[in-house]
Design a protein around this motif. Structure first.
Motif, mmCIF file in Angstrom:
data_model
loop_
_atom_site.group_PDB
_atom_site.id
_atom_site.type_symbol
_atom_site.label_atom_id
_atom_site.label_comp_id
_atom_site.label_asym_id
_atom_site.label_seq_id
_atom_site.Cartn_x
_atom_site.Cartn_y
_atom_site.Cartn_z
ATOM 1 N N UNK A 392 0.944 -1.092 -0.140
ATOM 2 C CA UNK A 392 0.024 0.082 0.132
ATOM 3 C C UNK A 392 0.922 1.274 0.015
ATOM 4 N N UNK A 393 0.521 2.353 -0.504
ATOM 5 C CA UNK A 393 0.928 3.684 -0.468
ATOM 6 C C UNK A 393 0.038 4.630 0.237
ATOM 7 N N UNK A 394 0.656 5.845 0.935
ATOM 8 C CA UNK A 394 -0.291 6.944 1.341
ATOM 9 C C UNK A 394 0.569 7.868 1.176
ATOM 10 N N UNK A 395 -0.029 9.143 0.725
ATOM 11 C CA UNK A 395 0.553 10.400 0.397
ATOM 12 C C UNK A 395 0.761 11.475 1.790
ATOM 13 N N UNK A 396 1.965 11.477 2.381
ATOM 14 C CA UNK A 396 2.103 12.553 3.409
ATOM 15 C C UNK A 396 1.940 12.144 4.602
ATOM 16 N N UNK A 397 1.024 11.129 5.160
ATOM 17 C CA UNK A 397 0.645 10.748 6.237
ATOM 18 C C UNK A 397 0.547 9.148 6.435
ATOM 19 N N UNK A 398 0.968 8.476 7.631
ATOM 20 C CA UNK A 398 0.696 7.136 7.573
ATOM 21 C C UNK A 398 -0.896 6.843 8.292
ATOM 22 N N UNK A 399 -1.647 7.936 8.307
ATOM 23 C CA UNK A 399 -3.142 7.770 8.711
ATOM 24 C C UNK A 399 -3.950 7.566 7.537
ATOM 25 N N UNK A 400 -3.353 7.439 6.405
ATOM 26 C CA UNK A 400 -4.147 7.275 5.239
ATOM 27 C C UNK A 400 -4.719 8.619 4.489
ATOM 28 N N UNK A 401 -5.660 8.281 3.596
ATOM 29 C CA UNK A 401 -5.955 6.994 3.124
ATOM 30 C C UNK A 401 -5.181 6.351 2.207
ATOM 31 N N UNK A 402 -4.897 4.966 2.602
ATOM 32 C CA UNK A 402 -3.974 3.925 1.869
ATOM 33 C C UNK A 402 -4.547 3.463 0.658
ATOM 34 N N UNK A 403 -3.719 3.450 -0.286
ATOM 35 C CA UNK A 403 -4.039 2.837 -1.486
ATOM 36 C C UNK A 403 -3.355 1.394 -1.983
ATOM 37 N N UNK A 404 -4.020 0.527 -2.337
ATOM 38 C CA UNK A 404 -3.493 -0.513 -2.798
ATOM 39 C C UNK A 404 -2.667 -0.602 -4.018
ATOM 40 N N UNK A 405 -1.366 -1.122 -3.960
ATOM 41 C CA UNK A 405 -0.605 -0.834 -5.179
ATOM 42 C C UNK A 405 -0.043 -2.157 -5.632
ATOM 43 N N UNK A 406 -0.089 -3.183 -5.007
ATOM 44 C CA UNK A 406 0.410 -4.551 -5.237
ATOM 45 C C UNK A 406 -0.036 -5.602 -4.452
ATOM 46 N N UNK A 407 -0.599 -6.642 -5.225
ATOM 47 C CA UNK A 407 -1.198 -7.972 -4.397
ATOM 48 C C UNK A 407 -0.415 -9.219 -5.189
ATOM 49 N N UNK A 408 -0.637 -10.289 -4.724
ATOM 50 C CA UNK A 408 0.055 -11.520 -5.110
ATOM 51 C C UNK A 408 -0.120 -11.806 -6.784
ATOM 52 N N UNK A 409 -1.304 -11.721 -7.258
ATOM 53 C CA UNK A 409 -1.445 -11.680 -8.846
ATOM 54 C C UNK A 409 -0.597 -10.552 -9.597
ATOM 55 N N UNK A 410 -0.823 -9.406 -8.967
ATOM 56 C CA UNK A 410 0.106 -8.273 -9.689
ATOM 57 C C UNK A 410 1.688 -8.503 -9.628
ATOM 58 N N UNK A 411 2.000 -9.134 -8.587
ATOM 59 C CA UNK A 411 3.568 -9.366 -8.530
ATOM 60 C C UNK A 411 3.883 -10.572 -9.289
ATOM 61 N N UNK A 412 3.158 -11.273 -9.334
ATOM 62 C CA UNK A 412 3.482 -12.827 -10.260
ATOM 63 C C UNK A 412 3.640 -12.144 -11.867
ATOM 64 N N UNK A 413 2.578 -11.344 -11.999
ATOM 65 C CA UNK A 413 2.949 -10.789 -13.463
ATOM 66 C C UNK A 413 3.968 -9.940 -13.606
#
Length: 881
Positions: A392-413
């Motif tokens: 996940x990634x969040x812009x400027x703060x660890x309190x979010x909102x966080x966005x999903x940027x990778x999961x297992x299928x994406x990394x496999x590809x």
């Protein structure tokens, strides 16, 4: 928990009794003052639902052709290998290892200096050992043991922390390593970090919750790491972090935070002498001294994985807390107004429900514009495919909102070597995690699971720059003239630590994994497959953190010297012959127990795991690309086929009839073809130890066999133990009558058996775990080595002045006397003495799991974190007093 402050003394000789009384003083002081703790095994390693740290040979599970490993091992067996053997039949109080270490400081030494054997580079791609069932040509190159901490500066200094190998320094941008923590009582690394002033912080106690992790003795700071070495005077604070594991050290504002297996601690950076403050523990009654401290679940109730803060307000902390296998307290916690509360509101894509938050790692960019996180999902822990929740990634703060940027299928590809045939990226996400943001580019991030991934666009796209291996790629070749074929070299698998440094203005990233340390330029290049084309192994042989389970020695067929073999954690089996300048890898996966023909070191039997045995008669030198012509033979007993054996199951040769082999699982199995064995059918089960009973040690002399076993899952709940005795022809088998109250042989794990070559009724047994001084459990009692002169009918405790520490291996010496390997070194009792001394000088403080005599007159020691060592066999004289 018992609080006695003095060793129980046996009726031994006056000199040894006096020495034992002297040694009891420092131990008593340690009990009261909290002595520095070395090598404590973490309680947070036990799990019945998670994968272990090794990999399965495809030939054992029907995997893709050409893959020597792939998939995951049985976790329960692996965890029992260490945790249960040292805790059964109960819970071990903090401080046990520390008291033993304190006692050892006053013990005398006997014998010459130990010499390191494994000083040559260990080349897992050595072309001498090309085979479908070895690691060769996978692309990892030179390897060493697991690295769990990395740090680097901008002047070419790299610091690497071994899982149980201490801290090493390179001043050349990698290679030419020097150990710098030899004076510390702990060799287990949780984290390594450089602070803003250039001080090196060493957090001891590996927190990866693997099957073979050790806890530590606290946090140490080296003010001048470029030239200095650690000492016990460098410890930060008091004894608060003894006997725990530390996953992360984080510097936030003027405070350093330690994320430990017993809560979140803090300490001012301005004054390192005061005590560590317990910031937060979600379940404090389970901490040592709490009302529920003896609950079997206590070790899993206060695990903090990481902590970070809002860059605009360092007082706004967010901590990732929870046990990898799931618990109701798992989640993200924040501090507000001095009070910690769990976050239940939305953090965007990053889950907050306790069920979905497991092991977590944070990373933030230098400018504070980006935060990244890996989350392992406990609900997926039983999956053979992946346990990864997401990246996940969040812009400027660890309190979010966080966005999903990778999961297992994406990394496999993204070019992963994890094809999905048996598993997917993140299959061991509870064990493999790192994150590192490029200090000059907040969108450039390195991420480690089993493989190494890189993104230049904040996770929108990824490349698998460090694939698991080359075996699944079209460019792979085991042609010995092509090294790794036309594939680019890669890193070893299972990533744990990362750092970015530079030398001469050229920035590089260094990663630590189960194969050691690897490096590539931060501005690296990719090959046509999207993988890094510029990885360099830094494991040049000057850094030896190899984690051996076993050692075997035989005369080299060349007629010069000996061939030394050993089974390793996730690095197969190594072989070092008298001619080649490097060690090679002739078996792949995890190496377990080892048997080598003393007369011919190229006759080798190696256990993968769980009694899955392989044999070679040519040192494993197979250059054929046709698996049907392999010179390695898969020859497991029936228990090795069925999996009814311990993770590292014992097997041995009869000391008078070397062609008679004995292996122990649920059954005692015998074969009489020696190294000419070719199939499972060559084994005969001669005795059934009983359902749920698994052999922990075997020994045989002249056809008489002793087989020790453990039951009740071999753990603290319902633990049992016993010894069966019988003959290799299947006759005369019976169980010895052993007391359950510990009145003669403790009700603890029996780890080793040795038979007197001149009298098969004269036998010794080593006992693991700790005495009832430290262990709350039925029949724990006292003692670590016992002797019988009547075939096991009666036993005598000959532990005398031995430290109270788990015993691992017994070796009867040819000129008289006994050597005993333990979790804190090797001890010696002379033929005409009843008193123990430290054997030799110079052996690193480490767990020595096996001792073997070599045909060259040396005694060899397999350490689990500092390689193989040897010493001239003592003459059998009286110990020094």
């Amino acid at each position: 928990m018992r609080t006695a402050t003095r060793l129980r003394l046996l009726p031994i000789g006056a000199a040894c009794a006096a020495l034992a009384m002297v040694l009891a003083g420092p131990q008593a002081a340690a009990d009261n003052a909290g002595a520095t703790q070395p090598h404590n095994r973490p309680h947070a390693v036990k799990s019945s639902t998670t994968a272990s740290t090794g990999h399965i040979r495809s030939s054992a599970v029907g995997g893709p052709p050409g893959n020597p490993d792939g998939g995951v091992d049985d976790p329960t067996a692996a965890d029992n290998e260490y945790f249960a053997a040292r805790s059964a039949p109960g819970i071990v109080a903090p401080g046990a290892y520390g008291a033993a270490w304190q006692q050892i400081q006053s013990m005398p030494h006997y014998g010459p200096t130990w010499k390191s054997v494994t000083t040559a580079a260990y080349n897992s791609d050595d072309p001498l050992y090309r085979d479908y069932d070895s690691n060769s040509s996978g692309g990892a190159g030179n390897v060493t043991g697991r690295m769990t901490g990395m740090a680097a500066d901008n002047a070419g200094h790299i610091y690497a922390g071994g899982a149980n190998g201490g801290v090493w320094r390179s001043s050349t941008g990698g290679g030419q390593w020097t150990p710098i923590s030899e004076a510390l009582p702990a060799a287990s690394t949780g984290d390594l970090e450089l602070d803003a002033s250039g001080r090196l912080w060493y957090a001891t106690g590996e927190a990866n919750t693997a099957s073979d992790t050790f806890t530590g003795s606290g946090v140490y700071v080296l003010s001048h790491p470029v030239h200095g070495t650690f000492s016990t005077h460098d410890r930060v604070g008091g004894t608060e972090l003894q006997s725990t594991s530390i996953r992360k050290i984080r510097f936030i504002g003027g405070t350093v935070y330690a994320a430990t297996t017993r809560g979140l601690y803090s300490h001012p950076l301005s004054d390192l002498h005061g005590a560590w403050k317990l910031e937060f523990a979600p379940n404090p009654t389970y901490l040592p001294g709490g009302s529920q401290a003896t609950d079997p679940a206590a070790p899993y109730k206060n695990i903090v994985n990481d902590v970070t803060a809002d860059p605009t307000d360092p007082s706004k902390l967010i901590a990732a807390i929870g046990w990898r296998s799931g618990d109701t307290y798992n989640g993200f916690y924040t501090k507000s107004g001095g009070t910690w509360t769990r976050i239940t509101t939305s953090l965007g894509d990053l889950p907050t429900a306790a069920a979905n938050v497991g092991a977590v790692t944070f990373a933030r960019s230098v400018d504070g514009s980006k935060f990244y996180a890996i989350n392992q999902d406990p609900t997926k822990i039983s999956s053979a495919q992946s346990t990864l929740g997401g990246v996940y990634v969040s812009n400027g703060t660890p309190f979010g909102p966080w966005s999903l940027i990778a999961d297992s299928p994406k990394l496999e590809a993204s070019g992963s070597a994890e094809t999905g045939a048996t598993y997917n990226p993140g299959v061991q996400a509870w064990y493999n995690q790192f994150l590192q943001v490029d200090p000059t580019d907040p969108n450039h991030v390195y991420m480690g699971l089993e493989e190494v991934y890189e993104s230049h666009d904040a996770g929108a796209t990824w490349n698998t720059v460090g694939p698991y291996w080359n075996f699944t790629y079209p460019c792979w070749s085991i042609d010995p003239t092509k090294q790794t074929g036309t594939c680019s070299p890669t890193t070893h698998s299972d990533q744990h630590a990362v750092a970015i440094g530079s030398m001469g203005g050229k920035a590089y990233v260094v990663v630590g994994n189960d194969g050691g340390v690897y490096k590539r330029p931060v501005a690296g290049v990719l090959d046509s497959g999207g993988h890094a084309a510029d990885w360099q192994s830094l494991n040049d042989g000057t850094i030896d953190t190899l984690q051996y389970y076993s050692v075997g020695v035989g005369a080299d067929p060349s007629g010069k010297g000996v061939a030394v073999s050993g089974g390793l954690q996730d690095n197969g089996q190594s072989i070092l012959r008298s001619g080649p300048a490097v060690m090679g890898s002739n078996f792949g996966g995890d190496g377990g127990d080892t048997l080598v023909d003393p007369a011919n070191g190229c006759n080798i039997a190696q256990e993968y795991t769980n009694e899955n045995m392989w044999v070679t008669n040519d040192c494993g030198q197979n250059v054929s690309t046709d698996p049907s012509t392999s010179t390695e033979y898969n020859v497991p007993p029936n228990d090795g086929v069925n999996g009814t054996a311990r993770f590292t199951a014992p097997f041995t040769a009869d000391i008078k009839n070397p062609n008679t082999w004995v292996a122990g699982g649920q059954h005692v199995a015998v074969q009489t073809k020696g190294f000419a064995i070719r199939a499972t059918s060559d084994w005969t089960d001669v005795y059934d130890l009983g359902t749920g009973h698994l052999s922990s040690a075997v020994a045989s002399s002249g056809g008489k066999i002793y087989a020790a076993w453990c039951g009740g899952g071999c753990n603290s709940v319902g633990f049992s133990r016993g010894i069966a005795v019988g003959n290799a022809d299947g006759t005369g088998w019976h169980q010895l009558t052993l007391p359950t109250d510990g009145t003669s042989l403790p009700n603890r794990y029996l780890s080793s058996i040795a038979i007197d070559p001149s009298d098969a009724n004269h036998v010794y047994v080593a006992v693991s775990g700790f005495s009832r001084k430290w262990t709350e459990g039925p029949g724990a009692d006292f003692g670590h080595i016992f002797e019988s002169h009547d075939g096991g009918t009666t036993w005598k405790d000959i532990s005398a002045n031995l430290p109270d520490v788990p015993a691992d291996s017994i070796q009867i010496l040819p000129h008289g006397g006994i050597a005993l390997a333990t979790d804190l070194g090797v001890f010696y009792e002379g033929a005409h003495s009843s008193c123990w001394s430290i054997l030799g000088n110079g052996l690193p403080t480490n767990a020595t799991l096996q001792l073997q005599l070599g045909p060259d007159g040396n005694l060899y020691a397999a350490t689990h974190g500092r390689g193989i060592w040897k010493i001239r066999v003592p003459s059998g004289g009286q110990n020094q007093q």
